[in-house]
Enzyme design. Structure first.
Site, short mmCIF file in Angstrom:
data_model
loop_
_atom_site.label_atom_id
_atom_site.label_comp_id
_atom_site.label_asym_id
_atom_site.label_seq_id
_atom_site.Cartn_x
_atom_site.Cartn_y
_atom_site.Cartn_z
N GLN A 222 78.96 6.93 -17.09
CA GLN A 222 78.86 7.44 -15.71
C GLN A 222 78.78 8.65 -15.77
O GLN A 222 78.83 9.32 -14.78
CB GLN A 222 80.19 6.92 -15.01
N ARG A 372 87.48 1.85 -9.90
CA ARG A 372 87.12 1.84 -8.25
C ARG A 372 88.09 2.52 -7.37
O ARG A 372 88.34 2.02 -6.38
CB ARG A 372 86.55 0.62 -8.03
N CYS A 373 88.40 3.82 -7.98
CA CYS A 373 89.68 4.33 -7.24
C CYS A 373 89.64 5.67 -7.72
O CYS A 373 89.52 6.03 -8.88
CB CYS A 373 90.98 3.90 -7.42
N GLU A 742 84.89 3.24 -3.01
CA GLU A 742 86.05 2.62 -3.51
C GLU A 742 87.13 2.47 -2.24
O GLU A 742 87.99 1.49 -2.67
CB GLU A 742 86.71 3.71 -4.44
#
Ligand code: CDP
Length: 788
Positions: A222, A372-373, A742
């Protein structure tokens, strides 16, 4: 928001279809495992069955005799080059391959290099390792107890398993508020270890081209640029300097934070390629991915909330043990070892707060990635939303009313929280009101009363979360010293088409579409005429990558700023062609026209052509710009979710009957993509709320190391999400946009947990830890005499 551009141009606010989807839905994407190079070798990894053990002997003879096997690489081989350990993103150290001992089950022990995938697997199965088991510590509380075995014996002078202590806020003011509080509630909350389980596992193809002295790595990362720098810092001494490394993140099948860290497999593949001069492919299988890659959460929280009798919240106090496994390999900004957990005052105007976190080593794989945070925000939101609900029930007040009473009010923005964050904008009451109207809140409360009289269990749960995304302002945010700016570089070609490259990397979020829409909005060039590229460190400008919903707040802003620079130059070109002063030109997306004479105009395409064919003397040719955007603040998206559950008194199963999600991410670039992000995010919030958990037995054996036990919800388990939005623009973002990726994952679990406790409160249930499995609920019902 009414779009400023036509659907043909496709600027902000258009639900334009995703440009990347034709290749994905036809199976024509290029993922790492699609990369095939001539003469490629394969790598497979031998993993430890023990959670803590000395390595007595590694016998490679049988493996080396396996047809197709070329080499077996061990920690001792890497030690010769000082590559057996590597730094983590949090400046801790982690093993590439062990020399002395293993620290968790499924840890890499040796790697087998072979001429085919199958030969590599056969070779790995033939490696024989003798272990001498050591005492195992899986519980962070026991890890800190006196006499606990010290795990990181590699660290000189380390006498315990404590990693760091971190605290934030005004301890004295908070203690004073609690001392004088009229009502307090206290709760232990465990947020279990979970795994991102993206569709594509991790892997790479590493190719060291000995002729050109260049390493190219196609890699599921990523953050390609940061990885290149880390590789150069770790292996510069063996000749891999930064200009000789090219990282390519091709299409990625989901990242969610799990593809930020550097895993040993990447490093071993690179080492194997450098040694052999051949391309080397390493792709994890599903179980390796689930058992050995970095995990999220694993926070043991004790929270206290204080209030006046009338429901005015006054103070929050939190103590937490953070289980990081055997190394702190979290991907947090350096300054914040517990991430942004200190956004835990949430949407509420609390005057005092204090939070303490202690990091702990255990015999587990590295934990602490974001999932996802935005770095521990899920943990923060879950805590405050559970605590506010607990307080409401304790006081006998409606949870919606208590929230409305305590929300930070729209006129208080920009709002400085008790823990120091400056929230940019918000209208929390507006979002909750809309959610209540959409779901029919008052009617549902009446229904609940009637059902309860009939012995039926129905609950309504609210989560009014505040997010914090867009890391981040360089004065506070860096990873390993790299400031967390992001970048966009635009080149407009002579015919008015364009290419733009970014320092971020989509993993399914649709950047090829939304970035093109931002540029279409700012330049009036149709989005379909703008090619977006990310993920190649040889071509893209330096950036910190995509995670924590930072792409829109940071790289999206860079796109707007770079487009502004292109527009400024196009204005000069238009003025030159129209023979007027720049100040006499009026801009509308795609065109400059002369003030008072609108028929005299030049399109952006005409300006682009002039940039290469008719630019004024003294001006540089070309039409391009770059921006490295350092955000002045984070953005604070928010939302209010309401969940209605019915509980089966026979089985304990929780059924989600309704779920309304109102999100606010400021100005929206693509409403369809935002809706998709919220849908996916909600399902990823449902997952830990009801299904997902990775636990370990006392010997450190992973429980739930395959999809038989680790329950990833499918379409069958997923309820119908009813989504909507409000729009409160960010005042500091050039487009008024905030991140959204998110939000739903962060906000949803608390709504579900609150609904379950709401259904069971009258039975004396005060809290249920997630995942709220049928077995857990059934046991509670049996204890309360509701079921047998
Ligand atoms: O960093 P990441 O892409 O994961 O998260 P994000 O910035 O929240 O964006 C997720 C997707 O939603 C991207 O395609 C964004 O461009 C899109 N989005 C949008 O259309 N409007 C917003 N206000 C925020 C995000």
């Amino acid at each position: 928001m009414t779009p400023r551009t036509s659907p043909e141009v496709g600027g902000m606010g258009h639900s334009m279809r995703r440009k990347e989807d034709p290749r994905f839905i036809r199976g024509k994407g290029t993922y790492v495992d699609d990369v095939e190079l001539p003469g490629m070798l394969w790598l497979d990894i031998v993993r430890s069955p023990y959670a803590h053990a000395k390595i007595v002997r590694i016998d490679t003879a049988k493996a080396l005799a396996t047809p197709g096997v070329l080499a077996v690489i061990t920690g001792k081989d890497l030690e010769k080059y000082n590559l057996h350990w590597m730094p983590t993103l949090m400046s801790d150290t982690q093993m590439v391959l062990p020399v002395d001992k293993v620290m968790y089950q499924a840890q890499e022990v040796a790697a087998v290099l072979a001429t085919s995938r199958y030969a590599a697997a056969d070779g790995a199965a033939a490696v024989s390792v003798d272990y001498d088991p050591l005492p195992v510590v899986v519980d962070p509380k026991k890890a800190l107890a006196p006499g606990a075995p010290v795990l990181r014996t590699d660290k000189k002078d380390k006498k315990d398993n404590h990693i760091w202590h971190w605290e934030w806020g005004d301890r004295n003011a908070t203690d004073r508020a609690f001392d004088g509080a009229e009502v307090t509630v206290k709760q232990d909350i465990y947020i279990p270890r979970i795994h991102v389980s993206s569709i594509e596992t991790c892997g790479c193809v590493a190719y060291f081209d000995k002729v050109n002295d260049k390493l190219t790595v196609w890699m599921t990362t990523q953050a390609p640029h940061a990885i290149r720098t880390v590789f150069a810092l770790v292996a510069g001494h063996v000749g891999l300097e930064e200009h000789k490394i090219r990282i390519i993140s091709p299409d990625i099948g989901g990242g969610f934070g799990g593809k930020v860290p550097v895993y040993p497999g990447y490093v071993i593949a690179v080492a194997a390629s450098v040694l052999t001069g051949k391309p080397v492919k390493w792709i994890e299988d599903r179980m390796e991915n689930l058992q050995a890659d970095s995990f999220a959460r694993d926070y043991h929280i004790t929270a206290e909330l204080a209030a006046k009798k009338d429901g005015t919240l006054t103070a929050l106090r939190i103590k937490t043990l953070a289980d990081h496994g055997y190394t702190d390999a979290a991907a947090n900004p350096s300054k914040f070892p517990a991430g942004l957990f200190h956004v835990c005052t949430g949407s509420y105007d609390l005057k005092a707060a204090h939070v303490e976190v202690d990091g702990v080593y255990t015999n587990k794989p590295p934990g602490g990635i974001a999932y996802r945070c935005s770095f521990r925000v899920t943990e923060a939101v879950h805590t405050i939303e559970r605590m506010v609900d607990l307080m409401a029930h304790q006081l006998g007040q409606d949870p919606a009313e208590l929230r409305m009473k305590n929300f930070v009010k729209p006129e208080q923005f920009p709002y400085k929280s008790a823990l120091g964050w400056e929230y940019d904008s918000g209208n929390y009451g507006g979002a909750l009101q809309k959610a209540m109207e959409q779901i029919g809140y008052a009617q549902l409360r009446r229904e609940q009363v009637e059902k309860r009289q009939r012995g039926q269990l129905m609950g309504i749960g609210i989560s009014s979360f505040t997010e914090i995304v867009g890391a981040g302002p360089s004065k506070h945010f860096d990873i390993l010293g790299l400031k967390m700016f992001d970048s966009c570089e635009i080149r407009v070609h002579p015919t008015g088409k364009a290419i733009a490259r970014f320092g971020t990397k989509s993993q399914g979020q649709g950047h090829e579409t939304t970035y093109a829409q931002i540029l279409a909005e700012e330049l009036g060039i149709p989005a379909k005429d703008i090619q977006i590229e990310e993920g190649d460190t040889d071509t893209a400008p330096y950036g910190l990558g995509t995670y924590a919903s930072r792409s829109t707040p940071v790289a999206g802003a860079a796109a707007a700023v770079a487009a502004g620079k292109v527009r400024d130059k196009a204005r000069k070109l238009a003025a030159h062609m129209l023979e007027v002063a720049e100040e006499d030109l009026v801009w509308e997306p795609g065109k400059f026209s002369v003030k008072g004479a609108p028929s005299k105009s030049k399109t952006i395409q005409e300006c682009a052509f002039a940039a290469y064919t008719n630019h004024p003397q003294g001006m540089e040719a070309g039409l391009e710009a770059v921006s490295y955007y350092d955000p002045p603040n984070l953005t604070y998206p928010f939302g209010s979710y309401i969940c209605v559950v019915d509980i089966d008194t026979g089985t304990g199963e929780v059924k989600i009957r309704r779920f309304v999600a109102i999100d606010d991410c400021g100005n929206i670039i693509n409403p369809m993509i935002v809706e998709g992000q919220v849908h996916g995010g909600l399902t990823m919030g449902l997952a830990p709320a009801l299904y997902e958990e990775i636990s370990y037995d006392e010997n450190g054996n992973i429980q739930g190391g395959s999809f038989i036990d680790y329950l990833v919800p499918t379409a069958v388990e997923t309820p119908k999400w009813e989504v909507g939005n409000t729009v409160t623009p960010s005042p500091h973002h050039p487009l008024g946009a905030k991140g959204v990726g998110e939000s739903a994952t962060v906000g949803a679990p608390a709504a579900i947990a609150n609904a379950v406790v709401d259904a069971l409160w009258h039975l004396g249930v005060r809290h249920v830890d997630i995942p709220i499995t049928p077995a857990k609920v059934w046991k509670l019902l049996r204890d309360k005499g509701v079921t047998e």
